[in-house]
Design an enzyme around this catalytic site. Structure first.
Site, PDB file in Angstrom:
ATOM      1  N   GLU A 173     -13.589  35.190  23.749  1.00 34.64           N
ATOM      2  CA  GLU A 173     -12.891  35.393  22.473  1.00 34.64           C
ATOM      3  C   GLU A 173     -11.363  35.412  22.656  1.00 34.64           C
ATOM      4  OE1 GLU A 173     -16.607  37.760  20.359  1.00 34.64           O
ATOM      5  OE2 GLU A 173     -14.787  38.878  20.843  1.00 34.64           O
ATOM      6  N   HIS A 207     -13.113  43.745  14.115  1.00 38.33           N
ATOM      7  CA  HIS A 207     -14.039  43.150  15.087  1.00 38.33           C
ATOM      8  C   HIS A 207     -13.624  43.594  16.478  1.00 38.33           C
ATOM      9  CE1 HIS A 207     -16.062  40.279  17.693  1.00 38.33           C
ATOM     10  NE2 HIS A 207     -14.886  40.104  18.264  1.00 38.33           N
TER      11      HIS A 207
HETATM   12  P1  ATP Z   1     -18.205  42.105  15.045  1.00 41.17           P
HETATM   13  O1  ATP Z   1     -18.897  41.009  15.824  1.00 41.17           O
HETATM   14  O2  ATP Z   1     -17.440  41.579  13.832  1.00 41.17           O
HETATM   15  O3  ATP Z   1     -17.385  43.001  15.911  1.00 41.17           O
HETATM   16  P2  ATP Z   1     -20.599  43.670  15.132  1.00 41.17           P
HETATM   17  O4  ATP Z   1     -20.703  43.189  16.547  1.00 41.17           O
HETATM   18  O5  ATP Z   1     -20.602  45.135  14.871  1.00 41.17           O
HETATM   19  O6  ATP Z   1     -19.316  43.055  14.427  1.00 41.17           O
HETATM   20  P3  ATP Z   1     -22.439  41.578  14.366  1.00 41.17           P
HETATM   21  O7  ATP Z   1     -23.903  41.808  14.296  1.00 41.17           O
HETATM   22  O8  ATP Z   1     -21.880  40.804  15.529  1.00 41.17           O
HETATM   23  O9  ATP Z   1     -21.736  43.016  14.241  1.00 41.17           O
HETATM   24  O10 ATP Z   1     -22.002  40.869  13.005  1.00 41.17           O
HETATM   25  C1  ATP Z   1     -20.789  40.156  12.911  1.00 41.17           C
HETATM   26  C2  ATP Z   1     -20.177  40.413  11.542  1.00 41.17           C
HETATM   27  O11 ATP Z   1     -21.012  39.816  10.543  1.00 41.17           O
HETATM   28  C3  ATP Z   1     -20.104  41.887  11.132  1.00 41.17           C
HETATM   29  O12 ATP Z   1     -18.975  42.538  11.637  1.00 41.17           O
HETATM   30  C4  ATP Z   1     -20.073  41.789   9.630  1.00 41.17           C
HETATM   31  O13 ATP Z   1     -18.766  41.438   9.147  1.00 41.17           O
HETATM   32  C5  ATP Z   1     -21.021  40.616   9.373  1.00 41.17           C
HETATM   33  N1  ATP Z   1     -22.415  41.075   9.164  1.00 41.17           N
HETATM   34  C6  ATP Z   1     -23.277  41.542  10.102  1.00 41.17           C
HETATM   35  N2  ATP Z   1     -24.472  41.842   9.587  1.00 41.17           N
HETATM   36  C7  ATP Z   1     -24.379  41.540   8.257  1.00 41.17           C
HETATM   37  C8  ATP Z   1     -25.274  41.611   7.144  1.00 41.17           C
HETATM   38  N3  ATP Z   1     -26.531  42.056   7.291  1.00 41.17           N
HETATM   39  N4  ATP Z   1     -24.807  41.231   5.921  1.00 41.17           N
HETATM   40  C9  ATP Z   1     -23.550  40.760   5.766  1.00 41.17           C
HETATM   41  N5  ATP Z   1     -22.652  40.664   6.776  1.00 41.17           N
HETATM   42  C10 ATP Z   1     -23.054  41.045   7.992  1.00 41.17           C
HETATM   43 MG    MG Z   2     -20.557  41.131  17.096  1.00 42.51          MG
END
Ligand code: ATP
Ligand code: MG
Length: 145
Positions: free
Chosen positions: A128, A117
């Protein structure tokens, strides 16, 4: 350019797979220096709170289950353009679509189990960092606001 701080997690899938050191090395080689770090096993409440923004999404329950499945490495990284740099080094959210050589491509499995993350903006980085590290903890490490 100026020094910036961001917040990073090595997620439970990568910690369990023994990839913590490799991921920290990848970030350090990319110009991001850890200035605070610790292993934590998130409670349900902590995982739900951290990913509060996604609470209405269909994957929220599974995400909380994943993030509480084992210890995580939480860390504060410092470097030039640290927020964007960390996101660049991690690659796309979905490990299956992440560019070759990125952390998520090398160490993750899919869109959920994606190894790392990284904060997505200055306000989220600040929030965070504060979610996991107290001012007293950071001060003890010589990390001033
Ligand atoms: P992070 O916040 O963890 O850095 P990100 O900003 O790239 O990741 P977000 O859209 O914030 O992505 O999603 C948070 C987390 O939720 C993702 O890192 C992943 O672990 C999970 N996630 C996101 N989209 C999906 C999905 N469609 N199905 C399952 N898990 C998902
Ligand atoms: Mg994110």
């Amino acid at each position: 350019m100026s020094k910036e701080r961001t917040f990073s997690i090595v997620k439970p899938d990568a910690v369990l797979a023994g990839k913590t050191g490799a991921i920290v090395q990848h970030l350090t080689d990319g110009g991001l220096k850890p200035i605070a770090m610790k292993l934590v096993h998130l409670s349900q409440e902590q995982a739900k709170g951290f990913y509060h923004v996604h609470r209405e999404r269909p994957f929220f329950g599974d995400l909380v289950k994943f993030m509480t499945s084992g210890p995580c490495l939480v860390q504060v990284l410092e470097g030039e353009n640290a927020i964007a740099k960390n996101r660049e080094l991690m690659g796309a959210t979905d490990s299956k679509k992440a560019a070759a050589g990125t952390i998520r491509q090398k160490f993750g499995t899919d869109i959920e189990r994606n190894a790392a993350h990284g904060s997505d903006a200055p306000e989220t980085a600040k929030y965070e960092i504060g979610f996991f590290f107290s001012g007293a903890e950071l001060a003890a490490l010589g990390v001033t606001p």
